[in-house]
Scaffold this active site. Structure first.
Site, mmCIF file in Angstrom:
data_model
loop_
_atom_site.group_PDB
_atom_site.id
_atom_site.type_symbol
_atom_site.label_atom_id
_atom_site.label_comp_id
_atom_site.label_asym_id
_atom_site.label_seq_id
_atom_site.Cartn_x
_atom_site.Cartn_y
_atom_site.Cartn_z
ATOM 1 C CG ASP A 1 -1.761 1.213 1.364
ATOM 2 O OD1 ASP A 1 -2.629 1.412 0.490
ATOM 3 O OD2 ASP A 1 -1.577 1.978 2.331
ATOM 4 C CD GLU B 1 -2.178 2.232 -3.425
ATOM 5 O OE1 GLU B 1 -3.342 2.592 -3.699
ATOM 6 O OE2 GLU B 1 -1.741 2.174 -2.256
#
Length: 712
Positions: free
Chosen positions: A351, A387
């Site tokens: 993330d 990401e």
């Protein structure tokens, strides 16, 4: 009766049971003292014993307690200066979670005592709280690491053969009618034969789970009777979240997680974890003291250089872990290795990964984080997916991660959405994204498999909502619809939200088939969001992070079985044909002995597409030839990889277009295998046959795929 206490060892960090006792070890460089606090499992609100740790080696405090058994509950109290302006927030009145805890019993129970300062004090976080937080903080658990893996072997599926399925443990299983009630929403539910059978039938090779590290329900959500459903608020980087355990909270969650992985591996399905190493659940300077802040604030977080009272925030969550510091890098790497070696997971999706690459302020591709991962013999061998953005300046890094990494390709998502909603001037980029995004990855010696292609993700509209809403509808989140992205590149097909109009319903169904077909025949690695294959809707909510209810859960009773069947056939179609999952880039050059290129592009009249046509602002249709003899790779035994030839026609125009098939130079006869207008998909050797140069009518907003069978 006094307890025996030995000096113990500084490594490994955390609580380690060796069969004879437990070694406790915790890093706290700036601390002046550390107390180990023990709790009775029958009443964990009060300490049963407090042990002052005497031994300290290289900033690591350690002690060994013989005869202690797994299941023991514990926490720490850390002494030191409370000087927020200098970055120090020690407060021994606050019980703290072990950063290396392998299990955490229970969840945070919100109370003012959890904060290191006095709530409501005029000096705010500069004040000092003397209230004990022990009754409200979950306790760390000593676990038994032994587990019968039954010879578990990782599937090790290469990227080019992977079909990734992004799913939430609870949301995927909570409403499934065939999952036993007592295990719904749990790791055991993911491991249930019903779940595994479904994933196998669909054609999934890897399940990517939204965060399962122990996380915290934010206080402001608690006060609004909402929750942190997605879980991007980690407090325990080694502990599987207790909320998804159906078997217990005192170490049973570890066993249940391991069994889930074992069962998925038996079925040939990999497990990828969505991990959040960029920040913790402690928030900014006004946040609680749950673990890192009280253990050694300055040794874990990025603080503002000229005023260490405040935190650098590249995440939008209040703080940023300082991955430049050796102890933080060690924490992250130890966590990753633990999940690989002890929990047997197959990869990670990071993330806001750009945050981890920031050294001072800028994002650096060759930061210490990447250097350590590249040289690590364990971590470097699993799937690593970034990401590739954060909210800081220069944080959008799509296409800029180092070799060895795959990336969520946000440019693919945006382009494909624009193409199918009829935007102009996207044909050239559409071709680039369809062929693997060489403009992003080729110059860095990366392969098409560096691109994780997706149309939707957990964050944003579902596939159904993408074709049903022009605007977000997040009123249920309690922020007056101000949260979530307002630029979704969506199109409601003429009516906002639900409708009874059969023409609009059919158009929406066709658009869903268009999106899915485009993704599964594009070069790169496709990622499907759980429920998209069954028409799941969130009622237009594009930020359902706080909705642990029917808004987010898959309602299997309302599943669109026609779309589900189409998607399953589409996935198996991709898996059967290597021409759609190449490991190398197209060259666009004639193949020796064949005389035609590995790829070629065509206009509706059947002529090859000239360079100037790519600049046509209004062009919304294109044909592409894929040469099954031009894959240019070999199989596991060195054998050439061959496939049938394919001709694909994309028509994003709202009107039908007559398209001429290629000349006989490209094939003697063609069989139609996919037509998204009618929902037809049939990858057989028989079907309606079309001759070279024959004209076919491609309906508005549809995809047609033709196959020419190539003798092997």
């Amino acid at each position: 009766m006094s307890r025996l206490i030995y000096p113990g060892s500084p490594y490994p960090l955390g609580a380690t049971w060796d069969g004879k006792g437990v070694n406790f070890s915790i890093y706290a460089e700036n601390a002046t003292g550390v107390d180990l606090c023990l709790f009775d499992s029958n009443d964990d609100s009060k300490e049963s014993e407090r042990i002052k740790i005497q031994e300290r080696t290289h900033h690591v405090w350690h002690v060994y307690i013989p005869d202690m058994q797994p299941g023991q509950l514990y926490g720490y109290r850390v002494h030191g200066p409370y000087e927020p302006t200098e970055g120090h927030r020690f407060n021994a009145n606050k019980l703290l979670i072990d950063p290396y805890a392998k299990a955490i019993a229970g969840t945070v129970q919100w109370h003012d005592a959890l904060f290191p300062y006095e709530m409501g004090h005029p000096d705010e976080d500069l004040s000092f709280s003397k209230t004990d937080s022990a009754p409200y903080i979950p306790k760390s658990v000593v676990i038994d690491p032994n587990f019968d893996w039954e010879g578990d072997v990782a599937p090790k599926i290469p990227y080019h053969k992977s079909i990734i399925y992004e799913a939430h443990v609870k949301g995927f299983t909570q409403m499934h009618p065939d999952i036993p009630e007592e295990i719904k929403g749990s790791y055991a539910a993911i491991a249930h034969p019903v779940t595994i059978k479904y994933l196998k039938k669909l054609g999934i090779t890897a399940i990517e789970l939204l965060p399962v590290h122990q996380f915290v329900r934010d206080r402001y959500l608690f006060e609004k009777d909402l929750t942190n459903y997605w879980g991007y608020n980690t407090i325990g980087f080694f502990a599987p979240d207790v909320r998804y355990s159906s078997s217990g909270s005192h170490g049973q969650q570890v066993i249940e997680f391991k069994n889930m992985v074992k069962e998925l591996h038996k079925a040939g399905i990999e497990v990828i974890l969505d991990v959040v190493y960029n920040h913790t659940a402690e928030g900014n300077q006004m946040g609680p003291s749950l673990s890192f802040r009280g253990i050694d604030n300055a040794s874990y977080y990025r603080l503002v250089e000229d005023n260490k009272r405040y935190y650098m925030d590249y995440t939008g969550c209040g703080n940023t872990l300082n991955a430049n510091l050796p102890n933080v890098l060690r924490l992250i790497m130890d966590s990753l290795r633990y999940w690989i070696l002890e929990m047997h997971v197959d990869g990670f999706r990071f993330d806001l990964a750009s945050t981890l690459a920031r050294e001072l302020h800028e994002v650096r591709r060759l930061s210490a984080f990447f250097d350590i991962i590249h040289q690590d013999p364990v971590i470097s061998q699993v799937k690593l997916i970034a990401e590739p953005w954060d909210i800081g300046e220069g944080g959008y890094q799509v296409g800029k991660f180092p070799p060895g990494w795959a990336e969520w390709n946000g440019m693919y998502r945006d382009c494909i959405r624009d193409y199918w909603r009829g935007e102009e001037s996207v044909l050239g980029e559409f071709a680039e994204r369809f062929t693997g995004s060489s403009d992003l990855y080729k110059d860095d010696y990366r392969k098409p498999t560096a691109s994780i292609n997706f149309i939707t993700a957990h964050d944003g509209f579902t596939l159904h909502d993408l074709v049903s809403y022009n605007e977000k509808h997040n009123e249920a989140n309690g922020e007056d619809n101000n949260d979530g992205d307002s630029h979704n590149r969506s199109w409601n097909c003429g009516v906002e939200g639900p409708t009874d109009d059969p023409e609009i319903i059919e158009l929406r169904n066709k658009q869903k088939r268009n999106f899915l077909t485009t993704m599964f025949i594009s070069q790169g690695v496709p990622m499907l969001v759980a429920g998209d294959e069954a028409g799941r809707s969130q009622g237009g909510n594009n930020n359902a992070y706080c909705q642990d209810n029917e808004i987010s859960w898959i309602n299997w009773a309302d599943a669109d079985n026609d779309l589900l069947e189409f998607t399953s056939k589409l996935i198996h179609f991709r898996r059967h044909h290597p021409v759609f999952r190449r490991r190398r880039w197209f060259k666009g050059q004639p193949i020796k002995g064949v005389g035609v290129e590995d790829i070629n592009w065509f206009l509706p009249d059947g002529s090859e597409m000239p360079d100037e046509a790519w600049g046509d602002n209004f062009a919304k249709s294109i044909g592409v030839f894929l040469n099954g003899k031009g894959i240019r790779t070999v199989g596991p035994k060195g054998e050439p990889v061959l496939d049938d030839h394919f001709f694909v026609i994309f028509n994003a125009h709202y009107e039908p277009i007559e398209y001429a098939l290629p000349t006989k130079r490209y094939g003697k006869e063609w069989i139609k295998v996919i037509d998204t207008h009618s929902g037809y998909i049939n990858d057989s050797r028989e079907g309606e046959v079309f001759a070279p140069k024959e004209t076919v009518m491609v309906e508005g907003r549809s995809v047609m795929v033709f196959k020419q069978i190539v003798p092997r």
